[in-house]
Write an enzyme that holds these catalytic residues in place. Sequence first.
Site, PDB file in Angstrom:
ATOM      1  N   GLU A  78       1.100  -0.834   0.197  1.00 51.27           N
ATOM      2  CA  GLU A  78       0.150   0.038  -0.111  1.00 51.27           C
ATOM      3  C   GLU A  78       1.067   1.420   0.071  1.00 51.27           C
ATOM      4  O   GLU A  78       2.096   1.463   0.796  1.00 51.27           O
ATOM      5  CB  GLU A  78      -1.025   0.150   0.988  1.00 51.27           C
ATOM      6  CG  GLU A  78      -1.853   1.474   0.982  1.00 51.27           C
ATOM      7  CD  GLU A  78      -2.617   1.789   2.133  1.00 51.27           C
ATOM      8  OE1 GLU A  78      -1.849   0.979   3.898  1.00 51.27           O
ATOM      9  OE2 GLU A  78      -2.863   2.469   2.875  1.00 51.27           O
ATOM     10  N   GLY A 106      -4.735  11.445 -11.571  1.00 48.51           N
ATOM     11  CA  GLY A 106      -3.955  11.617 -13.257  1.00 48.51           C
ATOM     12  C   GLY A 106      -2.308  11.156 -13.421  1.00 48.51           C
ATOM     13  O   GLY A 106      -2.235  10.375 -14.268  1.00 48.51           O
TER      14      GLY A 106
HETATM   15  N1  ACO Z   1      -2.275  15.454 -12.501  1.00 54.69           N
HETATM   16  C1  ACO Z   1      -2.305  15.079 -13.534  1.00 54.69           C
HETATM   17  N2  ACO Z   1      -0.962  14.431 -14.254  1.00 54.69           N
HETATM   18  C2  ACO Z   1       0.187  14.830 -13.857  1.00 54.69           C
HETATM   19  C3  ACO Z   1      -0.306  15.293 -12.336  1.00 54.69           C
HETATM   20  C4  ACO Z   1      -1.502  15.877 -11.651  1.00 54.69           C
HETATM   21  N3  ACO Z   1      -1.539  15.981 -10.570  1.00 54.69           N
HETATM   22  N4  ACO Z   1       1.029  15.126 -11.540  1.00 54.69           N
HETATM   23  C5  ACO Z   1       2.388  14.839 -12.609  1.00 54.69           C
HETATM   24  N5  ACO Z   1       0.834  14.415 -13.923  1.00 54.69           N
HETATM   25  C6  ACO Z   1       1.579  14.368 -14.977  1.00 54.69           C
HETATM   26  C7  ACO Z   1       3.181  14.715 -15.976  1.00 54.69           C
HETATM   27  O1  ACO Z   1       2.043  15.595 -16.462  1.00 54.69           O
HETATM   28  C8  ACO Z   1       3.194  14.149 -17.233  1.00 54.69           C
HETATM   29  O2  ACO Z   1       2.857  13.458 -17.466  1.00 54.69           O
HETATM   30  P1  ACO Z   1       3.532  13.109 -18.725  1.00 54.69           P
HETATM   31  O3  ACO Z   1       4.289  11.522 -18.274  1.00 54.69           O
HETATM   32  O4  ACO Z   1       2.704  12.340 -19.980  1.00 54.69           O
HETATM   33  O5  ACO Z   1       4.666  13.982 -19.344  1.00 54.69           O
HETATM   34  C9  ACO Z   1       4.011  12.381 -15.195  1.00 54.69           C
HETATM   35  O6  ACO Z   1       2.142  12.837 -14.643  1.00 54.69           O
HETATM   36  C10 ACO Z   1       4.471  11.991 -15.042  1.00 54.69           C
HETATM   37  O7  ACO Z   1       4.924  13.657 -14.161  1.00 54.69           O
HETATM   38  P2  ACO Z   1       5.942  13.435 -13.421  1.00 54.69           P
HETATM   39  O8  ACO Z   1       6.827  15.095 -13.917  1.00 54.69           O
HETATM   40  O9  ACO Z   1       6.644  12.997 -13.620  1.00 54.69           O
HETATM   41  O10 ACO Z   1       6.068  14.324 -11.593  1.00 54.69           O
HETATM   42  P3  ACO Z   1       6.611  14.586 -11.149  1.00 54.69           P
HETATM   43  O11 ACO Z   1       7.429  14.503 -10.465  1.00 54.69           O
HETATM   44  O12 ACO Z   1       5.871  16.214 -10.329  1.00 54.69           O
HETATM   45  O13 ACO Z   1       5.630  14.079  -9.442  1.00 54.69           O
HETATM   46  C11 ACO Z   1       3.459  14.328  -8.590  1.00 54.69           C
HETATM   47  C12 ACO Z   1       3.888  13.973  -9.441  1.00 54.69           C
HETATM   48  C13 ACO Z   1       4.376  13.342  -6.941  1.00 54.69           C
HETATM   49  C14 ACO Z   1       2.337  13.651  -8.034  1.00 54.69           C
HETATM   50  C15 ACO Z   1       4.290  15.575  -7.684  1.00 54.69           C
HETATM   51  O14 ACO Z   1       3.466  16.474  -8.551  1.00 54.69           O
HETATM   52  C16 ACO Z   1       3.838  16.261  -6.384  1.00 54.69           C
HETATM   53  O15 ACO Z   1       4.739  15.634  -5.021  1.00 54.69           O
HETATM   54  N6  ACO Z   1       2.489  16.583  -6.148  1.00 54.69           N
HETATM   55  C17 ACO Z   1       1.937  17.268  -4.722  1.00 54.69           C
HETATM   56  C18 ACO Z   1       1.929  15.905  -4.161  1.00 54.69           C
HETATM   57  C19 ACO Z   1       0.397  14.664  -4.419  1.00 54.69           C
HETATM   58  O16 ACO Z   1      -0.252  15.096  -4.382  1.00 54.69           O
HETATM   59  N7  ACO Z   1       1.379  13.343  -3.748  1.00 54.69           N
HETATM   60  C20 ACO Z   1       0.199  11.753  -4.254  1.00 54.69           C
HETATM   61  C21 ACO Z   1      -0.728  12.735  -3.138  1.00 54.69           C
HETATM   62  S1  ACO Z   1      -1.433  10.449  -2.949  1.00 54.69           S
HETATM   63  C22 ACO Z   1      -0.476  10.066  -2.479  1.00 54.69           C
HETATM   64  O17 ACO Z   1      -0.118  10.469  -1.892  1.00 54.69           O
HETATM   65  C23 ACO Z   1      -0.954   8.707  -1.999  1.00 54.69           C
END
Ligand code: ACO
Length: 415
Positions: free
Chosen positions: A139, A185
């Site tokens: 998980e 997403g």
């Molecule tokens: N919504 C939709 N798509 C997204 C999002 C989002 N919030 N974030 C990233 N993506 C997409 C990107 O556009 C990319 O798409 P592509 O491959 O078509 O270009 C793909 O996902 C990978 O993107 P990365 O740049 O590798 O992602 P990133 O380094 O930004 O990490 C993460 C993603 C971990 C969600 C980061 O944005 C973050 O830390 N966000 C804030 C914390 C958060 O929301 N964490 C998740 C909570 S849920 C949980 O923890 C169980």
Amino acid sequence: MASPKKRKLDEIDAGKVTGTQPGPSRIGSESGGGASAGASVQVPFTPGAHSQRETVFQRQEHDGALSFQYACNDGDPYHSIWIICLKNIFSKQLPNMPRSYIARLLMDRSHRSVVVVRRGTQVVGGITYRPFHSQGFGEIAFCAVTAPEQVKGFGARLMNWTKEYARMHDSLQYFLTYADNNAVGYFSKQGFTTGITMPKDQWHGWIKDYDGGTLMEGRIHSTLAFVRFPQMLRCQRQALDAAIRSLSRCHIVYPGLSHSGPDGQCIHIPIDQIPGVKEAGWSAEQQPVPRLRLLLDRTVSEPTPSNLQRFMSLVLAALQAQEESWPFREPVPADEVPDYYTIIKNPVDLSLVEKRLSSARYYLTLDIFLADLRRMISNCHIYNGADTVYYKQGSKLESFLDQYLMSHVLMDQTG
Ligand code: ACO
């Protein structure tokens, strides 16, 4: 902090990562018996954006500038430092999670973390999960990347490494997570789905329900090379190319024809002397008898060049006379529709068709003439939305053309 102590997968991978730059795929190397006149060409394998991003990460990992570390609270000082740094990132990026809860799970010895570490010291993000070994799934509790580094690809690479480690160290086959709504997403792009395929009794009751999150499942396939996607895709592409080459000759390229002789006159080339035609399986016996007849002046006529020319002029006049053809009569004005010619690369309008037709040398077959008209209409459908007047006029004009052809072109069924 010194460079990370544990880099098992990095080290194993380092040898394999060398030379990962996607190279050209040789098309035509297996030219086959009839290929002697053809030239073999190299069609470069163009990696997609995802592969290119992964390749950049692979290089940084190989050079030691970046690493993805598997850590837990096992007394290793590096692990402890990384986990504390990760706690700070999670606390900031997941503001709805109580800090004490984040700290408790991260320090809990049954949890594992995969940490992105830059230049051996700087923690950029991570994923923390709890493996349920007997159930074969883990998980994901937290996942975050520090704000200035988001949307640069770290999240995707991190998930790939997490799957790799979870399979290698914990023998997991699935991940489950309650994804924040704004992260659904991201998880979808990492292969997670809201449909849970794992048998319910394998996971239900093992994890807590959370409000405000979407339960998602990610499959950890037993053979996918999660951290070597570019190489895997290249291998698949090469296998596909080889399979196509064994079935077809489309990889053999012959020299082109010159359109005219030295004095500018048209050259007549018999079909069987066009390079590649015979090699493609053509034979004189296969040459089709004329397959169509034209209805001209209520008389069924052979498609001789002059009859064909007259017929095409009649079709064009009929189209020009249609009320809905007015947007198609002249080229789309670039000053009024500035982006038209950046979107539509092969524009056609009725005045252009008329010009080509009047040369009497452009439309040597009905097919070529109709291809221009069809392109004109498909350009209209590409540029204009389905609910616009232009789109609907294009459709009406196309129906008119189809009906006209149906009632004026007779196909020879025996041909
Ligand atoms: N919504 C939709 N798509 C997204 C999002 C989002 N919030 N974030 C990233 N993506 C997409 C990107 O556009 C990319 O798409 P592509 O491959 O078509 O270009 C793909 O996902 C990978 O993107 P990365 O740049 O590798 O992602 P990133 O380094 O930004 O990490 C993460 C993603 C971990 C969600 C980061 O944005 C973050 O830390 N966000 C804030 C914390 C958060 O929301 N964490 C998740 C909570 S849920 C949980 O923890 C169980």
